[in-house]
Design an enzyme around this catalytic site. Structure first.
Site, PDB file in Angstrom:
ATOM      1  N   ASN A  45      -5.517  -5.287  -6.193  1.00 24.09           N
ATOM      2  CA  ASN A  45      -6.696  -4.556  -5.703  1.00 24.09           C
ATOM      3  C   ASN A  45      -6.489  -3.037  -5.712  1.00 24.09           C
ATOM      4  O   ASN A  45      -7.460  -2.288  -5.795  1.00 24.09           O
ATOM      5  CB  ASN A  45      -7.018  -5.050  -4.278  1.00 24.09           C
ATOM      6  CG  ASN A  45      -7.945  -4.115  -3.534  1.00 24.09           C
ATOM      7  OD1 ASN A  45      -9.155  -4.125  -3.736  1.00 24.09           O
ATOM      8  ND2 ASN A  45      -7.379  -3.259  -2.676  1.00 24.09           N
ATOM      9  N   TYR A 101     -11.375   5.361 -16.027  1.00 14.28           N
ATOM     10  CA  TYR A 101     -11.499   4.290 -15.037  1.00 14.28           C
ATOM     11  C   TYR A 101     -12.216   3.075 -15.635  1.00 14.28           C
ATOM     12  O   TYR A 101     -11.762   1.938 -15.500  1.00 14.28           O
ATOM     13  CB  TYR A 101     -12.264   4.842 -13.829  1.00 14.28           C
ATOM     14  CG  TYR A 101     -12.545   3.858 -12.720  1.00 14.28           C
ATOM     15  CD1 TYR A 101     -11.536   3.448 -11.844  1.00 14.28           C
ATOM     16  CD2 TYR A 101     -13.834   3.359 -12.517  1.00 14.28           C
ATOM     17  CE1 TYR A 101     -11.813   2.565 -10.809  1.00 14.28           C
ATOM     18  CE2 TYR A 101     -14.117   2.485 -11.483  1.00 14.28           C
ATOM     19  CZ  TYR A 101     -13.113   2.087 -10.628  1.00 14.28           C
ATOM     20  OH  TYR A 101     -13.386   1.210  -9.608  1.00 14.28           O
ATOM     21  N   ASP A 154       0.868  -1.188   0.000  1.00 18.83           N
ATOM     22  CA  ASP A 154       0.000   0.000   0.000  1.00 18.83           C
ATOM     23  C   ASP A 154       0.899   1.230   0.000  1.00 18.83           C
ATOM     24  O   ASP A 154       1.951   1.233   0.619  1.00 18.83           O
ATOM     25  CB  ASP A 154      -0.896   0.020   1.255  1.00 18.83           C
ATOM     26  CG  ASP A 154      -2.157   0.848   1.055  1.00 18.83           C
ATOM     27  OD1 ASP A 154      -3.254   0.267   1.045  1.00 18.83           O
ATOM     28  OD2 ASP A 154      -2.040   2.088   0.899  1.00 18.83           O
ATOM     29  N   ASP A 177       3.886   2.735  -4.215  1.00 20.53           N
ATOM     30  CA  ASP A 177       2.844   2.920  -5.223  1.00 20.53           C
ATOM     31  C   ASP A 177       2.985   1.792  -6.240  1.00 20.53           C
ATOM     32  O   ASP A 177       4.112   1.504  -6.691  1.00 20.53           O
ATOM     33  CB  ASP A 177       3.079   4.290  -5.891  1.00 20.53           C
ATOM     34  CG  ASP A 177       1.901   4.747  -6.709  1.00 20.53           C
ATOM     35  OD1 ASP A 177       1.373   3.949  -7.509  1.00 20.53           O
ATOM     36  OD2 ASP A 177       1.504   5.911  -6.550  1.00 20.53           O
ATOM     37  N   LYS A 208     -10.470  -0.550 -16.125  1.00 20.17           N
ATOM     38  CA  LYS A 208     -11.029  -1.735 -15.476  1.00 20.17           C
ATOM     39  C   LYS A 208     -11.440  -2.788 -16.514  1.00 20.17           C
ATOM     40  O   LYS A 208     -11.323  -3.989 -16.279  1.00 20.17           O
ATOM     41  CB  LYS A 208     -12.212  -1.344 -14.591  1.00 20.17           C
ATOM     42  CG  LYS A 208     -11.815  -0.549 -13.339  1.00 20.17           C
ATOM     43  CD  LYS A 208     -10.871  -1.324 -12.434  1.00 20.17           C
ATOM     44  CE  LYS A 208     -10.794  -0.740 -11.031  1.00 20.17           C
ATOM     45  NZ  LYS A 208      -9.806  -1.444 -10.177  1.00 20.17           N
TER      46      LYS A 208
HETATM   47  N1  LIG Z   1     -15.559   0.540  -3.248  1.00 19.84           N
HETATM   48  C1  LIG Z   1     -16.270   0.274  -4.326  1.00 19.84           C
HETATM   49  O1  LIG Z   1     -17.488   0.514  -4.379  1.00 19.84           O
HETATM   50  C2  LIG Z   1     -15.627  -0.341  -5.542  1.00 19.84           C
HETATM   51  C3  LIG Z   1     -16.440  -0.699  -6.633  1.00 19.84           C
HETATM   52  C4  LIG Z   1     -15.848  -1.277  -7.748  1.00 19.84           C
HETATM   53  C5  LIG Z   1     -14.480  -1.506  -7.785  1.00 19.84           C
HETATM   54  N2  LIG Z   1     -13.711  -1.145  -6.716  1.00 19.84           N
HETATM   55  C6  LIG Z   1     -12.270  -1.377  -6.797  1.00 19.84           C
HETATM   56  O2  LIG Z   1     -11.843  -2.104  -5.678  1.00 19.84           O
HETATM   57  C7  LIG Z   1     -10.522  -1.716  -5.307  1.00 19.84           C
HETATM   58  C8  LIG Z   1     -10.486  -1.261  -3.855  1.00 19.84           C
HETATM   59  O3  LIG Z   1     -11.465  -0.259  -3.674  1.00 19.84           O
HETATM   60  P1  LIG Z   1     -11.696   0.452  -2.249  1.00 19.84           P
HETATM   61  O4  LIG Z   1     -13.006   1.125  -2.331  1.00 19.84           O
HETATM   62  O5  LIG Z   1     -11.414  -0.519  -1.138  1.00 19.84           O
HETATM   63  O6  LIG Z   1     -10.519   1.549  -2.332  1.00 19.84           O
HETATM   64  P2  LIG Z   1     -10.029   2.579  -1.187  1.00 19.84           P
HETATM   65  O7  LIG Z   1      -9.695   3.850  -1.898  1.00 19.84           O
HETATM   66  O8  LIG Z   1     -10.991   2.623  -0.066  1.00 19.84           O
HETATM   67  O9  LIG Z   1      -8.682   1.894  -0.646  1.00 19.84           O
HETATM   68  C9  LIG Z   1      -7.630   1.670  -1.505  1.00 19.84           C
HETATM   69  C10 LIG Z   1      -6.376   1.310  -0.754  1.00 19.84           C
HETATM   70  O10 LIG Z   1      -5.360   1.178  -1.751  1.00 19.84           O
HETATM   71  C11 LIG Z   1      -4.284   2.067  -1.522  1.00 19.84           C
HETATM   72  N3  LIG Z   1      -3.831   2.556  -2.824  1.00 19.84           N
HETATM   73  C12 LIG Z   1      -4.506   3.330  -3.692  1.00 19.84           C
HETATM   74  N4  LIG Z   1      -3.763   3.562  -4.794  1.00 19.84           N
HETATM   75  C13 LIG Z   1      -2.592   2.891  -4.614  1.00 19.84           C
HETATM   76  C14 LIG Z   1      -1.427   2.745  -5.396  1.00 19.84           C
HETATM   77  N5  LIG Z   1      -1.297   3.372  -6.571  1.00 19.84           N
HETATM   78  N6  LIG Z   1      -0.416   1.980  -4.917  1.00 19.84           N
HETATM   79  C15 LIG Z   1      -0.523   1.380  -3.718  1.00 19.84           C
HETATM   80  N7  LIG Z   1      -1.605   1.504  -2.913  1.00 19.84           N
HETATM   81  C16 LIG Z   1      -2.628   2.247  -3.373  1.00 19.84           C
HETATM   82  C17 LIG Z   1      -4.855   3.180  -0.631  1.00 19.84           C
HETATM   83  O11 LIG Z   1      -3.844   3.767   0.183  1.00 19.84           O
HETATM   84  C18 LIG Z   1      -5.906   2.427   0.191  1.00 19.84           C
HETATM   85  O12 LIG Z   1      -5.332   1.847   1.366  1.00 19.84           O
HETATM   86  C19 LIG Z   1     -10.121  -0.637  -6.301  1.00 19.84           C
HETATM   87  O13 LIG Z   1      -9.397  -1.199  -7.352  1.00 19.84           O
HETATM   88  C20 LIG Z   1     -11.454  -0.105  -6.800  1.00 19.84           C
HETATM   89  O14 LIG Z   1     -11.352   0.471  -8.085  1.00 19.84           O
HETATM   90  C21 LIG Z   1     -14.249  -0.549  -5.603  1.00 19.84           C
END
Ligand SMILES: NC(=O)c1ccc[n+]([C@@H]2O[C@H](COP(=O)([O-])OP(=O)(O)OC[C@H]3O[C@@H](n4cnc5c(N)ncnc54)[C@H](O)[C@@H]3O)[C@@H](O)[C@H]2O)c1
Length: 240
Positions: free
Chosen positions: A81, A151, A28, A54, A155
């Site tokens: 993720n 996005y 992370d 990152d 995806k």
């Molecule tokens: N939450 C939703 O409704 C939803 C819906 C569809 C898809 N997703 C996908 O699921 C995944 C997780 O979503 P979430 O809502 O838990 O995200 P979030 O933003 O709540 O958490 C993401 C985590 O990843 C870390 N992070 C972000 N970019 C990073 C990078 N470039 N390198 C390393 N760490 C990084 C952040 O610090 C954070 O801890 C994402 O890929 C998102 O696109 C989420």
């Protein structure tokens, strides 16, 4: 190894693997988030290491995977993720107005970051002739999402990547799949105000996603697939 394992969906996935007895690598870019997850994993009695970087930083990802392989012997499961939209930059906008730097950020974070991580773990998986790669896509890949053309495209590309890579690495007994979440609670917020909730009328939980990931991690004959976990949001228009 779970990228973006510091909170919400990634954290739920990391903890789910730890509960199953797996050693976990939490990657992370937020050191604080990564350490919090690591503390909770340690309390479950399994090994944990953090890679604070990152996923766009290819060199650091490769170095982190090397460290993980030294410490744990191998990386057997990768969950890509880490991701998000231009909202992370506060730059959601119509595509016609999107800045090229924002497009790069979104494509690099969601798609190329996942490619870097997959390339970092693949040599070890190929050598071991076993492995699972699970990419977290989104229903935005299937239906589009307003103000998030980049996005949705990134995806959707993850789904294509999963299929093509599944073909290439099948002979090494490596499975590559996607999980596509619908609206999922974030930081405990339920998102009732949002318009893209499931047929159930509420957002899913991070555990709804970690359950699907854990399922795929346990399968040897499912590959190149995309499991949609959205409470029915993407069902067709055949309502009563
Ligand atoms: N939450 C939703 O409704 C939803 C819906 C569809 C898809 N997703 C996908 O699921 C995944 C997780 O979503 P979430 O809502 O838990 O995200 P979030 O933003 O709540 O958490 C993401 C985590 O990843 C870390 N992070 C972000 N970019 C990073 C990078 N470039 N390198 C390393 N760490 C990084 C952040 O610090 C954070 O801890 C994402 O890929 C998102 O696109 C989420």
């Amino acid at each position: 190894m779970v990228t973006g394992g510091g909170k919400n969906i990634g954290k739920a996935i990391a903890l789910a693997f730890a509960r199953e007895g797996a050693n976990v690598v939490v990657c992370d870019y937020s050191g604080e988030n990564a350490l919090q997850t690591a503390k909770e994993i340690e309390a479950l009695g399994v090994g944990v290491i953090t890679i604070v970087c990152d996923v766009r930083d290819r060199e650091k990802i490769f170095a982190g995977v090397k460290d993980a392989e030294v410490r744990f012997g191998s990386v057997d499961i990768l969950v890509n993720n880490a991701g998000g939209s231009a909202a992370l930059l506060g730059k959601l906008t119509r595509f016609a107005d999107a800045e090229p730097e924002t497009l790069d950020f979104v494509i690099d974070t969601n798609l190329k970051g996942s490619m870097h991580c997959a390339q970092a773990v693949l040599p070890g998986m190929i050598q071991k002739r076993a492995g699972k790669i699970i990419n977290i896509s989104s229903i935005a890949a299937l239906c589009g999402l307003y103000d998030r053309v980049d996005y949705a495209a990134a995806k959707a590309a993850l789904i294509g990547m999963s299929k093509a890579l599944a073909m290439e690495v099948g002979e090494y007994n490596i499975c590559v799949n996607c999980v596509s979440p619908g609206a999922i609670q974030r930081d405990g917020a339920h998102w009732e105000h949002m318009t893209f909730l499931g047929e159930h009328g509420h957002a899913g939980t991070p555990e709804d996603i970690s359950d699907a990931v854990l399922f795929l991690a346990g399968q040897n004959f499912i590959t190149g697939q995309n499991i949609v976990v959205d409470g029915g949001r993407t069902l067709g228009p055949g309502h009563r």
